[in-house]
Design a protein around this motif. Sequence first.
Motif, PDB file in Angstrom:
ATOM      1  N   ARG A  57      89.749 -59.992  35.041  1.00 56.60           N
ATOM      2  CA  ARG A  57      90.168 -58.269  36.092  1.00 56.60           C
ATOM      3  C   ARG A  57      91.385 -57.850  35.897  1.00 56.60           C
ATOM      4  NH1 ARG A  57      90.726 -59.750  42.043  1.00 56.60           N
ATOM      5  NH2 ARG A  57      88.897 -58.096  42.820  1.00 56.60           N
ATOM      6  N   ALA A  58      92.223 -58.547  34.986  1.00 55.77           N
ATOM      7  CA  ALA A  58      93.210 -57.694  34.423  1.00 55.77           C
ATOM      8  C   ALA A  58      94.122 -59.103  32.955  1.00 55.77           C
ATOM      9  CB  ALA A  58      94.625 -57.240  35.418  1.00 55.77           C
ATOM     10  N   GLU A  59      95.439 -58.199  32.741  1.00 55.39           N
ATOM     11  CA  GLU A  59      95.688 -59.262  31.817  1.00 55.39           C
ATOM     12  C   GLU A  59      95.917 -60.482  32.508  1.00 55.39           C
ATOM     13  OE1 GLU A  59      97.198 -60.696  28.129  1.00 55.39           O
ATOM     14  OE2 GLU A  59      95.963 -59.164  28.696  1.00 55.39           O
ATOM     15  N   ASN A  60      95.576 -61.729  31.956  1.00 55.49           N
ATOM     16  CA  ASN A  60      95.752 -62.996  32.538  1.00 55.49           C
ATOM     17  C   ASN A  60      95.362 -63.204  33.982  1.00 55.49           C
ATOM     18  OD1 ASN A  60      97.528 -64.046  30.145  1.00 55.49           O
ATOM     19  ND2 ASN A  60      98.771 -63.202  30.896  1.00 55.49           N
ATOM     20  N   THR A  61      94.630 -62.704  34.669  1.00 55.81           N
ATOM     21  CA  THR A  61      94.068 -62.194  35.887  1.00 55.81           C
ATOM     22  C   THR A  61      92.696 -62.419  36.083  1.00 55.81           C
ATOM     23  OG1 THR A  61      95.685 -61.211  36.509  1.00 55.81           O
ATOM     24  CG2 THR A  61      93.979 -61.573  38.198  1.00 55.81           C
ATOM     25  N   TYR A  62      92.248 -63.652  36.725  1.00 53.66           N
ATOM     26  CA  TYR A  62      90.369 -63.947  36.067  1.00 53.66           C
ATOM     27  C   TYR A  62      90.075 -63.892  38.283  1.00 53.66           C
ATOM     28  CZ  TYR A  62      92.280 -64.530  32.055  1.00 53.66           C
ATOM     29  OH  TYR A  62      92.311 -64.106  30.146  1.00 53.66           O
ATOM     30  N   GLU A  63      88.973 -63.275  38.030  1.00 56.06           N
ATOM     31  CA  GLU A  63      88.216 -63.655  39.859  1.00 56.06           C
ATOM     32  C   GLU A  63      87.350 -64.909  39.621  1.00 56.06           C
ATOM     33  OE1 GLU A  63      86.704 -61.261  43.030  1.00 56.06           O
ATOM     34  OE2 GLU A  63      85.629 -61.083  41.127  1.00 56.06           O
ATOM     35  N   VAL A  64      86.906 -65.911  39.698  1.00 53.88           N
ATOM     36  CA  VAL A  64      86.335 -66.717  39.615  1.00 53.88           C
ATOM     37  C   VAL A  64      85.032 -67.075  41.354  1.00 53.88           C
ATOM     38  CG1 VAL A  64      86.317 -69.218  39.392  1.00 53.88           C
ATOM     39  CG2 VAL A  64      87.785 -68.317  38.055  1.00 53.88           C
ATOM     40  N   ILE A  94      96.842 -66.663  35.184  1.00 56.67           N
ATOM     41  CA  ILE A  94      96.365 -67.850  34.723  1.00 56.67           C
ATOM     42  C   ILE A  94      97.159 -67.745  33.763  1.00 56.67           C
ATOM     43  CG2 ILE A  94      95.417 -69.668  33.560  1.00 56.67           C
ATOM     44  CD1 ILE A  94      92.425 -68.992  35.553  1.00 56.67           C
ATOM     45  N   GLU A  95      97.989 -68.570  32.611  1.00 61.75           N
ATOM     46  CA  GLU A  95      98.530 -68.500  31.387  1.00 61.75           C
ATOM     47  C   GLU A  95      98.599 -69.630  30.463  1.00 61.75           C
ATOM     48  OE1 GLU A  95     102.702 -66.106  30.752  1.00 61.75           O
ATOM     49  OE2 GLU A  95     102.353 -64.971  33.375  1.00 61.75           O
ATOM     50  N   GLY A  96      98.552 -69.532  29.540  1.00 66.88           N
ATOM     51  CA  GLY A  96      99.076 -71.031  28.225  1.00 66.88           C
ATOM     52  C   GLY A  96      97.583 -71.291  28.218  1.00 66.88           C
ATOM     53  N   VAL A  97      96.066 -70.918  28.630  1.00 71.09           N
ATOM     54  CA  VAL A  97      95.437 -71.744  28.130  1.00 71.09           C
ATOM     55  C   VAL A  97      94.983 -71.059  26.837  1.00 71.09           C
ATOM     56  CG1 VAL A  97      93.049 -71.817  29.294  1.00 71.09           C
ATOM     57  CG2 VAL A  97      94.857 -71.885  30.814  1.00 71.09           C
ATOM     58  N   PRO A  98      94.393 -72.178  26.570  1.00 74.95           N
ATOM     59  CA  PRO A  98      93.612 -71.250  24.755  1.00 74.95           C
ATOM     60  C   PRO A  98      92.821 -70.260  24.610  1.00 74.95           C
ATOM     61  CG  PRO A  98      94.743 -73.729  23.982  1.00 74.95           C
ATOM     62  CD  PRO A  98      95.065 -73.557  26.053  1.00 74.95           C
ATOM     63  N   GLU A  99      92.765 -69.817  24.282  1.00 70.51           N
ATOM     64  CA  GLU A  99      91.311 -68.751  24.078  1.00 70.51           C
ATOM     65  C   GLU A  99      90.050 -69.804  24.555  1.00 70.51           C
ATOM     66  OE1 GLU A  99      89.626 -65.880  25.532  1.00 70.51           O
ATOM     67  OE2 GLU A  99      91.325 -65.594  25.313  1.00 70.51           O
ATOM     68  N   GLU A 100      90.152 -70.632  23.320  1.00 64.12           N
ATOM     69  CA  GLU A 100      88.284 -71.667  23.514  1.00 64.12           C
ATOM     70  C   GLU A 100      88.662 -71.904  24.749  1.00 64.12           C
ATOM     71  OE1 GLU A 100      91.799 -73.428  21.083  1.00 64.12           O
ATOM     72  OE2 GLU A 100      90.740 -72.030  20.857  1.00 64.12           O
ATOM     73  N   GLN A 101      89.622 -72.869  25.382  1.00 67.69           N
ATOM     74  CA  GLN A 101      89.595 -73.459  26.306  1.00 67.69           C
ATOM     75  C   GLN A 101      89.394 -73.131  27.749  1.00 67.69           C
ATOM     76  OE1 GLN A 101      92.965 -76.102  26.286  1.00 67.69           O
ATOM     77  NE2 GLN A 101      91.882 -77.143  24.228  1.00 67.69           N
ATOM     78  N   LEU A 102      89.388 -71.625  27.898  1.00 68.51           N
ATOM     79  CA  LEU A 102      89.733 -70.506  29.187  1.00 68.51           C
ATOM     80  C   LEU A 102      88.179 -70.835  29.645  1.00 68.51           C
ATOM     81  CD1 LEU A 102      91.565 -68.537  30.609  1.00 68.51           C
ATOM     82  CD2 LEU A 102      90.611 -67.244  29.368  1.00 68.51           C
ATOM     83  N   HIS A 103      87.489 -70.655  28.806  1.00 71.07           N
ATOM     84  CA  HIS A 103      86.355 -70.505  29.625  1.00 71.07           C
ATOM     85  C   HIS A 103      86.098 -72.159  30.890  1.00 71.07           C
ATOM     86  CE1 HIS A 103      81.504 -70.479  30.609  1.00 71.07           C
ATOM     87  NE2 HIS A 103      81.462 -69.122  30.763  1.00 71.07           N
TER      88      HIS A 103
END
Length: 161
Positions: A57-64, A94-103
């Motif tokens: 949705r925005a920087e460090n913000t996700y809708e699940v 969410i902050e601090g989750v590596p990009e490859e582990q975010l999904h």
Amino acid sequence: MSEETSAAEQQQPQIKQRIIAQYVRDLSFENILAQKGANAEGQPEMSIKVNLDARKRAENTYEVITKLNVSANSKENKEPLFILEVEYAGVFHIEGVPEEQLHPYLLIECPRMTFPFIRRIVSDVSRDGGFPPLNLENIDFLSIYRNELARRAEAQKAQIN
């Protein structure tokens, strides 16, 4: 505490997460049994389908979004009793989750946090619809994620061949 330990701790990213909002995006309950004017006898046979979706949705913000489709049929004659569909969303910072582990994080950990609320909604709606409350078992979101990855890999292989 040794220097090696503190160095290892500093290299570990600190995950910061909070739920900003949760809400029902869509809810539908169809009492097929009442529409037919019939009565149900015995335990119904349940079919539960789960679908997950996540978007930034925005920087460090996700809708699940967790989508549940529950259909209940009579065990004896397989007649439909009710259909319940719910889309429940959580907005996470969410902050601090590596990009490859975010999904996987978004599709495994986030639904685990919102699931108790979905369970309550399903229980209340089924009870208010004239049936015994449907108390969902825990859902293994890790297994769902792995199955979806395997399905996509198979579909990709089929396209190549």
